[in-house]
Design an enzyme around this catalytic site. Structure first.
Site, mmCIF file in Angstrom:
data_model
loop_
_atom_site.group_PDB
_atom_site.id
_atom_site.type_symbol
_atom_site.label_atom_id
_atom_site.label_comp_id
_atom_site.label_asym_id
_atom_site.label_seq_id
_atom_site.Cartn_x
_atom_site.Cartn_y
_atom_site.Cartn_z
ATOM 1 N N HIS A 17 112.261 115.632 10.571
ATOM 2 C CA HIS A 17 113.088 115.939 11.750
ATOM 3 C C HIS A 17 113.913 114.725 12.170
ATOM 4 C CE1 HIS A 17 112.606 119.951 13.286
ATOM 5 N NE2 HIS A 17 111.292 119.893 13.465
ATOM 6 N N ASP B 86 108.585 127.566 26.297
ATOM 7 C CA ASP B 86 108.253 128.923 25.839
ATOM 8 C C ASP B 86 107.140 129.559 26.672
ATOM 9 O OD1 ASP B 86 110.147 128.549 23.847
ATOM 10 O OD2 ASP B 86 108.689 128.042 22.293
ATOM 11 N N ASP C 255 113.830 124.006 12.757
ATOM 12 C CA ASP C 255 113.114 123.910 11.479
ATOM 13 C C ASP C 255 113.990 124.445 10.354
ATOM 14 O OD1 ASP C 255 111.046 122.903 12.872
ATOM 15 O OD2 ASP C 255 109.647 124.556 12.502
ATOM 16 N N GLU D 119 116.012 100.781 33.625
ATOM 17 C CA GLU D 119 116.498 101.539 34.771
ATOM 18 C C GLU D 119 117.129 100.687 35.858
ATOM 19 O OE1 GLU D 119 112.100 102.095 36.778
ATOM 20 O OE2 GLU D 119 113.763 103.405 37.265
ATOM 21 N N ASP E 241 103.726 101.225 33.804
ATOM 22 C CA ASP E 241 104.643 100.953 32.694
ATOM 23 C C ASP E 241 104.431 99.543 32.149
ATOM 24 O OD1 ASP E 241 106.739 101.256 30.891
ATOM 25 O OD2 ASP E 241 108.264 100.642 32.340
HETATM 26 C C1 TXA Z 1 105.175 121.610 13.533
HETATM 27 C C2 TXA Z 1 106.413 122.438 13.504
HETATM 28 O O1 TXA Z 1 106.114 123.750 13.161
HETATM 29 C C3 TXA Z 1 107.137 122.456 14.837
HETATM 30 N N1 TXA Z 1 108.388 123.118 14.688
HETATM 31 C C4 TXA Z 1 108.908 123.876 15.684
HETATM 32 O O2 TXA Z 1 108.378 124.025 16.736
HETATM 33 O O3 TXA Z 1 110.179 124.452 15.476
HETATM 34 P P1 TXA Z 1 111.516 123.746 15.944
HETATM 35 O O4 TXA Z 1 112.595 124.542 15.334
HETATM 36 O O5 TXA Z 1 111.495 122.251 15.697
HETATM 37 O O6 TXA Z 1 111.547 123.958 17.523
HETATM 38 C C5 TXA Z 1 111.443 125.244 18.084
HETATM 39 C C6 TXA Z 1 111.502 125.137 19.598
HETATM 40 O O7 TXA Z 1 112.851 124.851 20.004
HETATM 41 C C7 TXA Z 1 113.109 125.570 21.163
HETATM 42 N N2 TXA Z 1 114.541 125.763 21.317
HETATM 43 C C8 TXA Z 1 115.399 126.351 20.459
HETATM 44 N N3 TXA Z 1 116.643 126.392 20.983
HETATM 45 C C9 TXA Z 1 116.570 125.807 22.203
HETATM 46 C C10 TXA Z 1 117.503 125.550 23.253
HETATM 47 N N4 TXA Z 1 118.782 125.910 23.159
HETATM 48 N N5 TXA Z 1 117.051 124.916 24.368
HETATM 49 C C11 TXA Z 1 115.757 124.562 24.477
HETATM 50 N N6 TXA Z 1 114.842 124.779 23.535
HETATM 51 C C12 TXA Z 1 115.238 125.397 22.416
HETATM 52 C C13 TXA Z 1 112.357 126.865 20.980
HETATM 53 O O8 TXA Z 1 112.141 127.505 22.231
HETATM 54 C C14 TXA Z 1 111.085 126.400 20.310
HETATM 55 O O9 TXA Z 1 110.117 126.060 21.285
HETATM 56 C C15 TXA Z 1 107.453 121.058 15.337
HETATM 57 O O10 TXA Z 1 108.374 120.411 14.796
HETATM 58 O O11 TXA Z 1 106.839 120.620 16.303
HETATM 59 FE FE FE2 Z 2 109.874 121.487 13.809
#
Ligand code: TXA
Ligand code: FE2
Length: 558
Positions: A123, A172, A296, A357, A460
């Site tokens: 990432h 979420d 992802d 800050e 901190d």
């Molecule tokens: C371990 C692995 O599986 C995990 N991956 C993961 O959680 O998917 P990722 O694609 O990195 O992130 C998904 C999250 O990203 C949030 N998300 C997607 N679009 C968003 C947006 N526009 N604003 C805020 N959150 C967003 C989703 O709600 C979800 O909670 C991780 O990297 O922690």
């Molecule tokens: Fe992820």
């Protein structure tokens, strides 16, 4: 070998994804196929997610393999890719095992090596790669995680992280409460457009942070019939301000001037705007990859896989077990060379000293300094006002309290909370970060124990919030020798009164994390901190510290 072609596979939780990366064609040409799992109700169900992987992984792999064959200009007798890279963790065990099985089978069928990639490191490496940054601070804002990383001496060090859930999972959970379908992040972002600001709990401890308080408060506000768009707006303002603040602290503590963003929550425009604004205000460079590389995706696995492959970092099948709790700091970084010097020294020499800050103006003639908490453009004005006022008042109070307990701190001569301004003695010759020694960190251990015994924490205690040397203000000059080496604690703005062992342990943990992030020999130094602490403080706190450090924080929430 001038260019390599890597097939990547990702499937840690929701994205069944495969990709082909050809180093000669570059990042823009990465070919990605993703099939997303969308739960019908609630959050991610591990069993359903695994069933999805089982069906979808072979399909996406077949599609990218076709693409690899079509674009391959070598002889038919050779495999169309040089290696197969896959996500080994962290993630949901059943999903990871399906991905690993597919990757092993493919590597055997094509007779090419296997590369095991850490999803979290992928990432952040994708952003470092597309930005062509040397040694950035990395903010990972993903579903199951939230942490700050910096490379040092062969590892990515965790400078700070969530103390409870990942940032995406926190959001979420709120949307589940409201009855919106998964994933909630994009829905919160859309609803926030029409929202107004309300106060929510704001919790950062050094470079660590926690979401549990704010999430229960947000649910409560919704149940109290506060308009949902106001709650969404304020959730974003508060959570992203916390992430931006700790990212800025990490830049400041390490003296680096580049920041990259990674992870699915990084797709959020407000988070990116806040980080960009913070970096612009302090003169740092900011980069976020395009959305297809933030959520992802197997592209990031293939890109890091290519670097690992080039470094000879491949995996024998018998060593290719998955690891659902794989932490980024467990990865030996084989694909980067050398260590990274920073421009910290240059900054130090400037007369206007720029912390995370506040701005400190030094008057060398009088040995006094004026410290102002400047407005942060990235923060909502009401939140900004509140934080600057609260922290100025706290800093004044706790600085004096600490000195009364015998811990050297600057003497204050004026406090103006409304203006977020303090007049104080300028102490020490250097930041501890630039003058670390065993003896000095042991003294910090004693100082922290002393204030904890008095019922408060620093909040901190990083190596930049400790000043050392013999120089300084009136309190030093009044000693007979005037030359004695001293160790001052400064900047108590994140401190608070508490009698919880957990808070004391966190305070120590924050200090140790900053040693890990800014020094080359953290183990011995951390040992010395604990020795110092033990001389004055409570053994229970040290026991809790061990528990804090062993806590497996990376659990995919469902
Ligand atoms: C371990 C692995 O599986 C995990 N991956 C993961 O959680 O998917 P990722 O694609 O990195 O992130 C998904 C999250 O990203 C949030 N998300 C997607 N679009 C968003 C947006 N526009 N604003 C805020 N959150 C967003 C989703 O709600 C979800 O909670 C991780 O990297 O922690
Ligand atoms: Fe992820």
């Amino acid at each position: 070998m001038s260019h390599t072609r890597i097939l990547g596979i990702e499937g840690t939780a929701w994205a069944a994804s495969a990709a082909v990366y050809d180093t000669a064609a570059g990042i823009d040409a990465v070919f990605i196929e993703t099939d997303a799992y969308e739960p019908e109700s609630g959050g991610i169900h591990p069993r359903e997610a695994a069933e999805h992987m089982h069906d979808a992984i072979p399909r996406v792999v077949e599609r990218v393999l076709e693409h690899a064959r079509e674009t391959f200009d070598g002889p038919d007798s050779e495999p169309p890719v040089d290696a197969v890279a896959f996500s080994r963790g962290p993630g949901l065990g059943p999903c990871l095992r399906i991905v690993a099985t597919a990757a092993r089978a493919l590597s055997q069928a094509l007779a090419v090596p296997l590369v095991g990639v850490n999803h979290m490191v992928a990432h952040l490496e994708i952003g470092r790669h597309t930005a062509a940054f040397g040694s950035p601070i990395c903010l990972n804002a993903s579903g199951a995680n939230a942490h700050l990383l910096a490379y040092r001496n062969g590892r990515y060090r965790v400078l700070g992280e969530t103390m409870d859930t990942g940032v995406g999972n926190a959001i979420d959970k709120f949307t589940r409460h409201v009855g919106w379908s998964h994933p909630g992040g994009p829905k919160v972002e859309a609803a926030a457009d029409d929202g107004e600001y309300i106060d929510l709990p704001y919790v950062v401890k050094g470079m660590d942070f926690s979401f549990s308080g704010i999430m229960s408060a947000a649910k409560q506000r919704y149940d109290d019939e506060i308009p949902v768009e106001d709650v969404c707006f304020s959730l974003q303002e508060t959570i992203f301000a916390m992430l931006t603040e700790v990212a800025e602290r990490a830049l400041s503590v390490t003296g680096r001037d580049e920041l990259v963003l990674g992870g699915g929550v990084g797709q959020n425009a407000r988070l990116r705007a806040m980080l960009a604004s913070m970096c612009a205000q302090r003169g740092a460079d900011f980069h976020a990859p395009e959305p297809r590389f933030l959520r992802d995706n197997a592209g990031m696995i293939a890109v890091l896989g290519a670097e690992m492959y080039a470094a000879g970092d491949t995996l024998a099948i018998e060593h290719s077990r998955v690891d659902p709790n794989f932490r980024p700091d467990q990865v030996p970084v084989t694909w980067r060379e050398g260590d990274d010097r920073t421009r910290a020294d240059r900054l130090e020499a400037e007369r206007e000293i720029r912390g995370a800050e506040a701005v400190v103006d030094l008057d060398p003639a009088s040995g006094r300094a004026t410290k102002r908490r400047r407005p942060k453009r990235y923060r909502h004005p009401e939140l900004d006002e509140r934080l600057r006022r609260e922290r100025t008042t706290l800093e004044a109070r706790l600085t004096s309290l600490a000195r009364r307990e015998g811990v050297p701190t600057p003497v204050l001569s004026d406090v103006d909370p409304h203006d977020a301004r303090l007049e104080l003695e300028y102490v020490g010759e250097a930041d501890l970060r630039d003058a670390v020694s065993i003896e000095r960190v042991r003294t910090v251990g004693r100082h922290l124990a002393t204030i904890h015994e008095a019922g408060f924490v620093h909040g901190d205690p990083t190596t930049r919030n400790v000043r050392v040397g013999s120089g300084g203000g009136s309190s030093t000059r009044s000693t007979a020798s005037g030359e004695r080496d001293r160790t001052w604690l400064i900047d108590f703005g994140l401190g608070y009164h508490t009698d919880h062992v957990e808070d004391y342990a966190m305070d120590l943990h924050v200090f140790e994390q900053s040693l890990v992030g800014t020094t080359d020999d953290p183990d011995r130094l951390c040992e010395a901190v604990r020795d110092g602490y033990r001389e004055v403080g409570d053994e229970q706190v040290l026991e809790r510290l061990r528990a804090v450090e062993n806590r497996g924080r990376y659990v995919v929430d469902s």
